[in-house]
Motif scaffolding. Sequence first.
Motif, PDB file in Angstrom:
ATOM      1  N   ASP A   1      -7.269   6.572   5.744  1.00 21.14           N
ATOM      2  CA  ASP A   1      -6.909   5.733   6.888  1.00 21.14           C
ATOM      3  C   ASP A   1      -7.075   4.276   6.452  1.00 21.14           C
ATOM      4  N   THR A   2      -6.731   3.350   7.313  1.00 20.53           N
ATOM      5  CA  THR A   2      -6.754   1.937   6.950  1.00 20.53           C
ATOM      6  C   THR A   2      -8.161   1.454   6.598  1.00 20.53           C
ATOM      7  N   THR A   3      -9.173   1.945   7.285  1.00 14.67           N
ATOM      8  CA  THR A   3     -10.553   1.568   6.987  1.00 14.67           C
ATOM      9  C   THR A   3     -10.966   2.086   5.607  1.00 14.67           C
TER      10      THR A   3
ATOM     11  N   ASP B   1      -1.143   3.951  10.215  1.00 15.80           N
ATOM     12  CA  ASP B   1      -2.515   3.733   9.760  1.00 15.80           C
ATOM     13  C   ASP B   1      -3.022   4.752   8.737  1.00 15.80           C
ATOM     14  N   TYR B   2      -2.128   5.453   8.037  1.00 15.29           N
ATOM     15  CA  TYR B   2      -2.538   6.381   6.986  1.00 15.29           C
ATOM     16  C   TYR B   2      -1.777   6.067   5.701  1.00 15.29           C
ATOM     17  N   TRP B   3      -2.484   6.213   4.583  1.00 11.25           N
ATOM     18  CA  TRP B   3      -1.952   5.834   3.274  1.00 11.25           C
ATOM     19  C   TRP B   3      -2.249   6.925   2.253  1.00 11.25           C
TER      20      TRP B   3
ATOM     21  N   TYR C   1      -0.626   2.364  -3.214  1.00 13.57           N
ATOM     22  CA  TYR C   1      -0.596   2.988  -1.888  1.00 13.57           C
ATOM     23  C   TYR C   1       0.838   3.163  -1.410  1.00 13.57           C
TER      24      TYR C   1
ATOM     25  N   ALA D   1       2.758   4.462   2.433  1.00 15.74           N
ATOM     26  CA  ALA D   1       2.504   4.812   3.835  1.00 15.74           C
ATOM     27  C   ALA D   1       2.904   6.263   4.084  1.00 15.74           C
TER      28      ALA D   1
ATOM     29  N   ARG E   1      -8.948   2.740   3.169  1.00 14.69           N
ATOM     30  CA  ARG E   1      -8.200   1.969   2.170  1.00 14.69           C
ATOM     31  C   ARG E   1      -8.959   0.687   1.829  1.00 14.69           C
ATOM     32  N   ALA E   2      -9.455  -0.005   2.844  1.00 13.83           N
ATOM     33  CA  ALA E   2     -10.228  -1.227   2.613  1.00 13.83           C
ATOM     34  C   ALA E   2     -11.509  -0.925   1.832  1.00 13.83           C
TER      35      ALA E   2
END
Length: 116
Positions: free
Chosen positions: A55-57, A104-106, A98, A100, A59-60
Amino acid sequence: MAAWPATLPQLPTLDGFQEQTADITLRSPMDAGPPKVRPLYTAAPTDLTISLVLDTTQRATLETFFETTLGFGTDSFDWVHPITLAAATMQFTNRPGYSAVGADYWRTVLQLRIWP
């Protein structure tokens, strides 16, 4: 030594998983007959290509781990081998990329080397 972050997936997806032991032999051609062959090292590293869905979190978190914790991938880290589940010391061989897969998913593909 750094450890793989607990907030990231602990096992990769099987889609796209690849494992290859590096060729550590030196081949010297001869004027006649087969080449001379000898190992360059006593143990061979293993290269892995693994895929994770984040998820985006997450990924960070992976970006921070790669850039800050591992100095842009220059340091090694501890994780488990995705098939044997044995502890392993790994290092990135390329920066994560990455694509998509939904809101919000990668999907990221990691290229890693396990050092013997």
